[in-house]
Design a protein around this motif. Structure first.
Motif, PDB file in Angstrom:
ATOM      1  N   LYS A 171       0.846  -1.240  -0.058  1.00 17.14           N
ATOM      2  CA  LYS A 171      -0.052   0.054   0.012  1.00 17.14           C
ATOM      3  C   LYS A 171       1.002   1.309   0.075  1.00 17.14           C
ATOM      4  CE  LYS A 171      -3.882  -2.005   2.333  1.00 17.14           C
ATOM      5  NZ  LYS A 171      -5.050  -1.893   1.270  1.00 17.14           N
ATOM      6  N   ILE A 172       0.422   2.338  -0.684  1.00 20.33           N
ATOM      7  CA  ILE A 172       0.797   3.771  -0.499  1.00 20.33           C
ATOM      8  C   ILE A 172      -0.266   4.419   0.013  1.00 20.33           C
ATOM      9  CG2 ILE A 172       1.728   5.614  -2.003  1.00 20.33           C
ATOM     10  CD1 ILE A 172       3.248   3.516  -3.523  1.00 20.33           C
ATOM     11  N   VAL A 173      -0.057   5.378   1.168  1.00 22.30           N
ATOM     12  CA  VAL A 173      -1.276   5.905   1.726  1.00 22.30           C
ATOM     13  C   VAL A 173      -0.683   7.586   1.878  1.00 22.30           C
ATOM     14  CG1 VAL A 173      -3.065   6.211   3.628  1.00 22.30           C
ATOM     15  CG2 VAL A 173      -2.175   3.986   2.905  1.00 22.30           C
ATOM     16  N   PHE A 174      -1.828   8.424   1.428  1.00 21.06           N
ATOM     17  CA  PHE A 174      -1.587   9.839   1.752  1.00 21.06           C
ATOM     18  C   PHE A 174      -2.765  10.549   1.910  1.00 21.06           C
ATOM     19  CE2 PHE A 174      -1.331   9.259  -2.947  1.00 21.06           C
ATOM     20  CZ  PHE A 174      -2.108  10.530  -3.329  1.00 21.06           C
ATOM     21  N   GLN A 175      -2.602  11.638   2.685  1.00 19.30           N
ATOM     22  CA  GLN A 175      -3.900  12.527   2.796  1.00 19.30           C
ATOM     23  C   GLN A 175      -3.453  13.941   2.241  1.00 19.30           C
ATOM     24  OE1 GLN A 175      -6.557  11.957   6.388  1.00 19.30           O
ATOM     25  NE2 GLN A 175      -4.445  11.750   7.164  1.00 19.30           N
ATOM     26  N   TYR A 223      -8.406  11.612   1.280  1.00 27.03           N
ATOM     27  CA  TYR A 223      -7.398  10.424   1.943  1.00 27.03           C
ATOM     28  C   TYR A 223      -7.449   9.287   0.695  1.00 27.03           C
ATOM     29  CZ  TYR A 223      -6.353   6.115   4.698  1.00 27.03           C
ATOM     30  OH  TYR A 223      -5.716   5.079   4.721  1.00 27.03           O
ATOM     31  N   VAL A 224      -6.155   9.096   0.077  1.00 24.89           N
ATOM     32  CA  VAL A 224      -6.137   8.025  -0.880  1.00 24.89           C
ATOM     33  C   VAL A 224      -5.297   6.638  -0.491  1.00 24.89           C
ATOM     34  CG1 VAL A 224      -5.015   8.000  -3.217  1.00 24.89           C
ATOM     35  CG2 VAL A 224      -6.008  10.138  -2.287  1.00 24.89           C
ATOM     36  N   ILE A 225      -5.678   5.642  -0.896  1.00 25.30           N
ATOM     37  CA  ILE A 225      -4.942   4.462  -0.891  1.00 25.30           C
ATOM     38  C   ILE A 225      -4.778   3.929  -1.977  1.00 25.30           C
ATOM     39  CG2 ILE A 225      -4.880   2.296   0.419  1.00 25.30           C
ATOM     40  CD1 ILE A 225      -7.026   3.090   2.349  1.00 25.30           C
ATOM     41  N   LEU A 226      -3.596   3.360  -2.453  1.00 27.73           N
ATOM     42  CA  LEU A 226      -2.950   2.621  -3.525  1.00 27.73           C
ATOM     43  C   LEU A 226      -2.717   1.229  -3.050  1.00 27.73           C
ATOM     44  CD1 LEU A 226      -0.827   5.297  -5.595  1.00 27.73           C
ATOM     45  CD2 LEU A 226      -3.537   4.978  -5.855  1.00 27.73           C
ATOM     46  N   THR A 227      -3.530   0.301  -3.512  1.00 33.46           N
ATOM     47  CA  THR A 227      -3.278  -1.019  -3.048  1.00 33.46           C
ATOM     48  C   THR A 227      -2.968  -1.972  -4.440  1.00 33.46           C
ATOM     49  OG1 THR A 227      -4.680  -0.716  -1.311  1.00 33.46           O
ATOM     50  CG2 THR A 227      -4.344  -3.258  -2.005  1.00 33.46           C
TER      51      THR A 227
END
Length: 390
Positions: free
Chosen positions: A85-89, A146-150
């Motif tokens: 995962k890559i996560v950012f706000q 809020y973004v999640i790349l999975t």
């Protein structure tokens, strides 16, 4: 004729300028970036954030950082493994993902925005492309997102995804990643065979959770938080985020009552009140009184200590109360009531407890903590900052 060619030449040059920067829409120039093509610097109306920014987190997967000239700011973050995962706000209305495209990248990456699955993208290609635009989202409300790349690629070799940069609005910016979790039930009561749905409220919305039961022979929980009573007893249901943030809920399971008009709570629910008493600042123990509204089926013990041996007027120190359920049954609705000695004032706003809440009626002379249920062998620690006044 000369004027005609002059006018034509001028129009042709203007057309070339427009083609070079984009298309005019409503009097403004629109961006002309293409998915899958290089975008080595942000276009007009955009700003770039490098993959090394500490506000971009990878809670799952192995992180490898590469430094090469071909990457934006000479850095590239690769997250290896299935479900990485890559996560950012960020604050803004739009964002772009800049990554490296190659045959060694994932062919399917899920994009979740504000808790909703919106797209699947690919970073895989037969031809390598550095600093490629792989995803773009426009027209979001002006707020924090809020973004999640999975990585959901099912392949064996091509399970890595990467991040080179994020492009945001000119006025957009990343915000620190903050997680919180709470449950909608603090102590639901089940009867054997019945089910109760627990709901986790997370910040940001849509965090992936793992649900577990401390004893599935008493109560089991499924992947959605639905708890089913199996046998009489009590369990701790735990909801855990991928970052390890945890919220727990104690669930008593009662046997079915023979009278259909009588609720299990009225039959079995017992209220215990533990009162801790101390005379001075160096009292290593304390007396516990338990009042049972029902049958007495468990016991509580308490150890009360101070973090000083000698004190003077005006000194500050901390009382620590440790309450343990030494019985074989769950202590229900425990309340700790701790009166202060005459020469001590309590600091109500500084009181902390590992379980429950400080009652709003607490004063500098009396602290009341609504602990709730304590399982057999369970321990609750309460710390009370104090000041010597006389």
């Amino acid at each position: 004729m000369k004027n005609y060619f002059k006018k034509f030449s001028t129009m042709f040059i203007m057309l070339l300028v427009v083609i070079g920067v984009g298309v005019i829409q409503n009097g403004t120039v629109a961006n002309a970036a293409t998915i899958g093509e290089p975008l080595t610097s942000p276009e007009a109306g955009w700003t770039a954030v490098d993959d090394t920014d500490s506000k971009i987190v990878s809670p799952k997967g192995t992180i490898n950082n590469y430094t090469e000239r071909s990457h934006y700011n000479r850095s590239l973050r690769i997250v290896a493994g299935m479900n990485g995962k890559i996560v950012f706000q960020f604050y803004g209305t739009k964002f772009r993902i800049i990554s490296e495209i190659s045959s060694l990248r994932s062919s399917k990456i899920n994009v979740k925005i504000d808790g909703i699955n919106v797209d699947n993208i690919t970073m895989q290609g037969n031809t390598s492309v550095n600093q490629a635009l792989v995803y773009e989202k426009l027209g979001l409300p002006l707020t924090i997102h809020y973004v999640i790349l999975t990585n959901v690629d099912g392949g064996i070799a091509n399970t890595n995804m990467d991040l080179d940069a994020i492009h945001l609005d000119d006025n957009g910016y990343l915000v620190p990643y903050v997680e919180s979790i709470s449950l909608n039930k603090t102590s639901p009561i089940l009867t054997v065979g019945d089910s109760r749905q627990l709901t986790a409220i997370t910040t940001p919305l849509g965090l992936d959770l793992t649900w577990t039961s401390s004893n599935s022979n008493i109560a089991r929980v499924d992947s959605t938080g639905k708890v089913t009573g199996v046998a009489e007893g009590a369990v701790i249901i735990k909801a855990t985020t991928e970052n390890g943030l945890t919220e727990i809920c104690t669930v008593p399971v009662m046997p079915r009552g023979t009278d259909p008009n009588l609720e299990p709570r009225e039959l079995e629910y017992i209220v215990n009140t533990a009162r801790a008493k101390g005379d001075n600042t160096n009292n290593p123990g304390g007396e516990v009184t338990i009042i049972f509204h029902g049958s007495s089926d468990t016991t509580l013990s308490l150890v009360k200590t101070a973090d000083v041996k000698d004190v003077w007027i005006g000194d500050n120190f901390t009382y620590t109360l440790v309450i343990t359920n030494t019985g074989s049954k769950t202590a229900k609705a425990v309340v700790v009531n701790d009166p202060a000695p005459n020469h001590i004032d309590f600091n109500v706003s500084g009181v902390t407890t590992t379980q429950g809440t400080v009652d709003s009626s607490s004063t500098s002379k009396n602290i009341i903590v609504n602990v709730g249920d304590i399982l057999p062998g369970g321990t609750v620690t309460i710390k009370i900052p104090s000041t010597v006044i006389a």
